[in-house]
Design an enzyme around this catalytic site. Structure first.
Site, mmCIF file in Angstrom:
data_model
loop_
_atom_site.group_PDB
_atom_site.id
_atom_site.type_symbol
_atom_site.label_atom_id
_atom_site.label_comp_id
_atom_site.label_asym_id
_atom_site.label_seq_id
_atom_site.Cartn_x
_atom_site.Cartn_y
_atom_site.Cartn_z
ATOM 1 N N CYS A 1 13.468 10.565 7.634
ATOM 2 C CA CYS A 1 13.818 10.311 9.029
ATOM 3 C C CYS A 1 15.173 10.095 9.424
ATOM 4 O O CYS A 1 15.388 10.154 10.713
ATOM 5 C CB CYS A 1 12.929 8.842 9.163
ATOM 6 S SG CYS A 1 13.765 7.250 8.594
ATOM 7 N N LYS B 1 0.982 -1.312 0.055
ATOM 8 C CA LYS B 1 -0.022 -0.021 -0.003
ATOM 9 C C LYS B 1 0.930 1.170 0.009
ATOM 10 O O LYS B 1 1.532 1.697 0.991
ATOM 11 C CB LYS B 1 -0.747 -0.157 1.002
ATOM 12 C CG LYS B 1 -2.107 1.185 0.983
ATOM 13 C CD LYS B 1 -2.475 1.838 2.357
ATOM 14 C CE LYS B 1 -1.510 3.101 2.751
ATOM 15 N NZ LYS B 1 -1.904 4.174 1.936
ATOM 16 N N GLU C 1 -0.900 7.294 -0.346
ATOM 17 C CA GLU C 1 -2.115 8.250 -1.491
ATOM 18 C C GLU C 1 -1.340 9.387 -2.214
ATOM 19 O O GLU C 1 -1.932 9.912 -3.015
ATOM 20 C CB GLU C 1 -3.244 8.228 -0.524
ATOM 21 C CG GLU C 1 -3.192 9.439 0.525
ATOM 22 C CD GLU C 1 -2.696 8.988 1.793
ATOM 23 O OE1 GLU C 1 -2.537 9.605 2.822
ATOM 24 O OE2 GLU C 1 -2.178 7.740 1.790
#
Length: 448
Positions: free
Chosen positions: A212, A104, A107
């Site tokens: 990060c 996934k 988006e």
């Protein structure tokens, strides 16, 4: 997988252009995004040799061996900031260890992975082995809750990482969930000023600070009026101020969306209210780039007088560097180790002994010496420190940590019936002689 690796190299420019289009990185950063992801593909191609099991004769008639079995279906939920590299922390290793995977993507950046799926199909991967779904919260929850999904990886913000980890573990599912960071760079008085300044700027402003492993706080050790300390800060400001807005090589692109821009601005404004000095103000880009597409905010340098300022303590995820002067090594360690994250830290020095002192004391899992983005390359694994807001769940996400994560280690202990041939019976009568000529005192098989 070898064919896929070649296809990525052939299509690197197109993949990079997609990353520039949907993420806003400059073209050099986008090409590096692809190259770093393909490094993990290279590593995965070596796994048939690296993940071989062991077998040993542990006593006269007993052998132990182990092997690695695939988990089945695994899910990988990835962020927007590295549209190619971060999905490839998991995809190639999960596949080569025998799993099917559901990816996934964020988006906010779905296009790059659409192209990647095409390349997997072109490389000959069977349909259904690699799958992609799009969506937000409901999609993630459905993946976690699905009984056929045996393990989940997640990279994103710390609050969501904890939610994902807790939800997986409530279902007794394996999960590694990597969260945010607050990375400190510590500059000692003996550092190379030119090299340190260049590395600090690349670390905090590269990829618009949206990674990060980016530098967030620069701790300058020693007299704040000292020649080296002032020269380093001046050089950092000079180099950061020379960066131009855009997506060409050497430029800095926009942050991902207006929500991110608003968050970054709030930290700069709050720092001003708290009495910090804005030494380089990236907000000028907002006027300069007005009318251009994209959420542009330039490199920003803030000099703090209080180590408790919000910008000193919380993840900003943008091109903002907080600078703070410390008098001693111990003060630098206390600031770094008191933050709730545990991703990365680095020290700049010309003395190996000094570096070793800091490496033994900083509380983070990925450490650098004169390297502001200390990302380990395979076979070394990537992941924050357990017990901090940088990491929840099980194991690391790449390297040997991923081999362990994506497989079950099966252990087999075997004992076979004694042969009845005369040669074996004769040997038994002579006192259970084993191959090295001694007696097997550890063989209790079949006895109480």
């Amino acid at each position: 997988m070898l064919k896929f690796h070649a296809l990525v190299r052939e299509n690197a420019q197109e993949l990079a252009q997609l990353i520039v289009l949907e993420n806003g990185k400059n073209i050099t950063e986008a090409l590096a995004d692809v190259a770093k992801g393909n490094e993990t593909v290279e590593y995965a191609c070596s796994l048939p040799q690296l993940m071989q099991g062991k077998i040993d004769r542990v006593s006269g008639q007993v052998t132990c061996q182990d092997r690695r079995d695939a988990l089945g279906v695994v899910a990988s939920i990835v962020p927007f900031n590295f549209p190619f590299m971060v999905p490839f922390w998991t995809l190639p290793i999960a596949l080569v260890t025998g799993n099917c995977i559901v990816l996934k993507p964020s988006e906010k950046v779905p296009l790059t992975m659409y192209k990647v799926i095409e390349l997997f199909e072109k490389a000959g991967f069977p349909k259904g082995v690699i799958n992609m779904v799009n969506g937000t919260k409901d999609c993630v929850q459905a993946l976690i809750d699905h009984p056929n999904v045996k393990a989940v990886t997640f990279v994103g913000s710390s609050p969501v990482a904890k939610i994902v980890s807790d939800r997986c573990h409530s279902l007794n599912k394996r999960c590694t969930a990597l969260g945010g960071a607050k990375n400190h760079l510590i500059a000692l008085p003996d550092c190379d000023v030119e090299g340190t300044a260049q590395d600090v700027v690349v670390s905090y402003a590269g990829c618009a600070g949206q990674r990060c492993m980016a530098a967030s706080v620069l701790l300058i050790v020693g007299d704040k009026e000292g020649a080296v300390q002032k020269a380093l800060l001046d050089k950092v400001i000079e180099k950061a101020a020379s960066i131009k807005a855009g997506t060409a090589a050497g430029q800095m692109g926009p942050v991902i969306d207006s929500q991110s821009m608003t968050k970054i601005l709030s930290y700069i404004e709050q720092s001003e209210k708290d009495g910090a000095k804005i030494l380089l103000d990236g907000r000028v880009w907002m006027k300069e780039m007005e009318g251009n597409k994209g959420n542009f905010i330039g490199p920003t340098v803030i000099l703090h007088s209080s180590k408790t300022d919000k910008a000193m303590c919380e993840e900003i995820f943008g091109p903002v560097l907080s600078v703070y002067n410390v008098a001693t090594w111990q003060e630098a360690i206390e600031i770094e180790n008191s933050n709730p994250f545990g991703n990365a830290a680095a020290v700049y020095t010309s003395n190996g002994g000094y570096a070793e002192w800091f490496m033994a004391r900083v509380r983070a899992s990925m450490l650098g010496v004169n390297i502001g983005i200390p990302v380990p390359r395979e076979p070394f694994s990537f992941g924050g420190l357990y017990g901090t807001r940088s990491k929840y769940g099980d194991m690391d996400i790449t390297g040997d940590g991923a081999i362990e994560f994506f497989t079950n280690r099966i252990k087999i202990t075997s004992k076979w019936p004694k042969p009845t041939v005369p040669e074996y019976v004769m040997g038994e009568q002579e006192g259970a002689v084993v191959m090295n000529g001694g007696t097997d005192h550890a063989n209790f098989a079949g006895r109480m």
